[in-house]
Design an enzyme around this catalytic site. Sequence first.
Site, PDB file in Angstrom:
ATOM      1  NE  ARG A   1      25.310  -6.416  -3.065  1.00 59.46           N
ATOM      2  CZ  ARG A   1      24.517  -6.158  -4.086  1.00 59.46           C
ATOM      3  NH1 ARG A   1      23.453  -5.406  -3.922  1.00 59.46           N
ATOM      4  NH2 ARG A   1      24.798  -6.638  -5.285  1.00 59.46           N
TER       5      ARG A   1
ATOM      6  CG  HIS B   1      21.069 -10.041 -17.270  1.00 57.38           C
ATOM      7  ND1 HIS B   1      19.998 -10.509 -16.546  1.00 57.38           N
ATOM      8  CD2 HIS B   1      21.860  -9.384 -16.391  1.00 57.38           C
ATOM      9  CE1 HIS B   1      20.139 -10.133 -15.279  1.00 57.38           C
ATOM     10  NE2 HIS B   1      21.268  -9.451 -15.157  1.00 57.38           N
TER      11      HIS B   1
ATOM     12  CG  PHE C   1      37.334 -10.158  -7.742  1.00 59.84           C
ATOM     13  CD1 PHE C   1      37.521 -10.569  -9.050  1.00 59.84           C
ATOM     14  CD2 PHE C   1      38.144  -9.134  -7.243  1.00 59.84           C
ATOM     15  CE1 PHE C   1      38.494  -9.992  -9.855  1.00 59.84           C
ATOM     16  CE2 PHE C   1      39.111  -8.550  -8.037  1.00 59.84           C
ATOM     17  CZ  PHE C   1      39.290  -8.970  -9.346  1.00 59.84           C
TER      18      PHE C   1
ATOM     19  CD  GLU D   1      24.845  -6.355 -15.534  1.00 62.68           C
ATOM     20  OE1 GLU D   1      25.200  -7.498 -15.219  1.00 62.68           O
ATOM     21  OE2 GLU D   1      23.713  -5.887 -15.260  1.00 62.68           O
TER      22      GLU D   1
ATOM     23  CE1 TYR E   1      29.246  -9.423  -1.443  1.00 63.83           C
ATOM     24  CE2 TYR E   1      28.753 -10.817  -3.317  1.00 63.83           C
ATOM     25  CZ  TYR E   1      28.515  -9.690  -2.581  1.00 63.83           C
ATOM     26  OH  TYR E   1      27.535  -8.825  -2.974  1.00 63.83           O
TER      27      TYR E   1
ATOM     28  CD1 TRP F   1      17.451 -12.373 -13.741  1.00 65.40           C
ATOM     29  CD2 TRP F   1      15.358 -11.679 -13.374  1.00 65.40           C
ATOM     30  NE1 TRP F   1      16.996 -12.974 -12.603  1.00 65.40           N
ATOM     31  CE2 TRP F   1      15.725 -12.560 -12.344  1.00 65.40           C
ATOM     32  CE3 TRP F   1      14.077 -11.104 -13.357  1.00 65.40           C
ATOM     33  CZ2 TRP F   1      14.856 -12.912 -11.313  1.00 65.40           C
ATOM     34  CZ3 TRP F   1      13.218 -11.443 -12.318  1.00 65.40           C
ATOM     35  CH2 TRP F   1      13.609 -12.330 -11.325  1.00 65.40           C
TER      36      TRP F   1
HETATM   37  N1  UDP Z   1      32.127  -8.980  -4.610  1.00 63.80           N
HETATM   38  C1  UDP Z   1      32.830  -9.373  -3.468  1.00 63.80           C
HETATM   39  N2  UDP Z   1      32.647  -8.675  -2.324  1.00 63.80           N
HETATM   40  C2  UDP Z   1      31.794  -7.618  -2.224  1.00 63.80           C
HETATM   41  C3  UDP Z   1      31.069  -7.241  -3.375  1.00 63.80           C
HETATM   42  C4  UDP Z   1      31.262  -7.935  -4.548  1.00 63.80           C
HETATM   43  O1  UDP Z   1      33.607 -10.317  -3.498  1.00 63.80           O
HETATM   44  O2  UDP Z   1      31.658  -7.046  -1.143  1.00 63.80           O
HETATM   45  C5  UDP Z   1      32.386  -9.673  -5.878  1.00 63.80           C
HETATM   46  C6  UDP Z   1      31.796 -11.080  -5.895  1.00 63.80           C
HETATM   47  O3  UDP Z   1      32.544 -11.900  -6.755  1.00 63.80           O
HETATM   48  C7  UDP Z   1      30.423 -10.810  -6.482  1.00 63.80           C
HETATM   49  C8  UDP Z   1      30.741  -9.753  -7.536  1.00 63.80           C
HETATM   50  O4  UDP Z   1      31.762  -8.957  -6.934  1.00 63.80           O
HETATM   51  O5  UDP Z   1      29.844 -11.967  -7.021  1.00 63.80           O
HETATM   52  C9  UDP Z   1      29.576  -8.863  -7.950  1.00 63.80           C
HETATM   53  O6  UDP Z   1      28.799  -8.482  -6.855  1.00 63.80           O
HETATM   54  P1  UDP Z   1      27.325  -9.073  -6.664  1.00 63.80           P
HETATM   55  O7  UDP Z   1      27.356 -10.526  -7.004  1.00 63.80           O
HETATM   56  O8  UDP Z   1      26.838  -8.718  -5.298  1.00 63.80           O
HETATM   57  O9  UDP Z   1      26.536  -8.250  -7.756  1.00 63.80           O
HETATM   58  P2  UDP Z   1      25.179  -8.694  -8.480  1.00 63.80           P
HETATM   59  O10 UDP Z   1      25.387 -10.068  -9.052  1.00 63.80           O
HETATM   60  O11 UDP Z   1      24.101  -8.682  -7.457  1.00 63.80           O
HETATM   61  O12 UDP Z   1      24.998  -7.651  -9.543  1.00 63.80           O
END
Ligand code: UDP
Length: 367
Positions: free
Chosen positions: A366, A248, A135, A318, A140, A250
Amino acid sequence: MPLRGLGALGSHGGFRKQEGQRQRGQGKPTWGLPRTKKRLLWMPLLSAFGCLALYLYGFRILRYLEGAIPMGICPIATTPLLTDKFTGVLRHWARSEVPTCTSWGAPIIWDSTFDPHVAKQEVRRRNLTIGLTVFAVGRYLEKYLERFLKSAEQHFMVGQRVVFYVFTDRPEAVPYMTLGQGRLLRVEPVQRESRWQDVSMARMRVLYEALGGKLGQEADYVFCLDVDQRFTGNFGPEVLADLVAQLHSWHYHWPRWLLPYERDKRSAAALSWGEGDFYYHAALFGGSVAALRKLTAHCALGQQLDRERGIEAVWHDESHLNKFFWLYKPTKLLSPEFCWDPKIGWRTDIHHPRLIWEPKEYALVRN
Ligand code: UDP
Ligand code: MN
């Protein structure tokens, strides 16, 4: 008396010297200040220095120490039996320092435990197509998508039939890609949610629908990935299985009670203190179309129930994914080498990272 003896032992005679000073005049000013006041001045300075060092290097030091927490290993009785549908017998002896199986008998794939050629041939023999979904909504897309796709074309299922599915709110902005034979890219429009958390969670519902549609017809196995990462090494069919979960990076050394599962009992994602096997990362999961239909339906429904109750799980999709994998055990786990955060630094058990996190730039992407 024993103290005096100790002081006499010191080659520099430090203790004796201090004692001598004390005898010369207790509380007498040195550098114009009485000794007690001087100590009062040094203490906060030293503490401030200590705090600064902890702030600058503390987490790194803690991360190193964390790497030393043992993860446990497979029981000797189980290891010879470890085979995989795609790779054949697993070379668990190549990584005797880490667990190569779960308590329910699923393999945990680490670097050097598999033969990539065997898996490659198996996929060709069965004439499989592998889907990769990602996505890229809002900012992004510009920030991550091109590098993600280029690296995927270079390293993901090389030589295999692959269909990339990009879900985005701006299909026209998806970069043009030249792809190898038998590989194609489809762009699917999605609605843009206003909160980033909603974009992240909406993936479960969108994927559920796509798996029931063209994606499900085109692909046999599908991997669903976050876009904020990039492939750095061969990511081949050794990762395939009916239901694949990612450890994960971490949390893979943490004790179970510390894992950040959703604990609020009102949430559909809640796990109680005795529950949970590992902490899985939602940035990568995969499996057969049927298994992923079940996974995405479960998570989308959990998220919907939470929304109706006016709550949201601590780590969004998650948390629901972790609940699903507790209820329905994955048939293969990938070591953190398959989704590594280089910010953690050097670890003895991470030999060959194949997919790495891109730096998080939340302020930029974001909302
Ligand atoms: N994503 C996106 N646009 C947004 C928020 C999320 O395309 O505004 C998709 C994107 O693929 C991203 C995933 O959702 O990698 C998960 O969000 P993010 O990577 O910010 O979460 P984190 O890895 O920090 O938990
Ligand atoms: Mn991410």
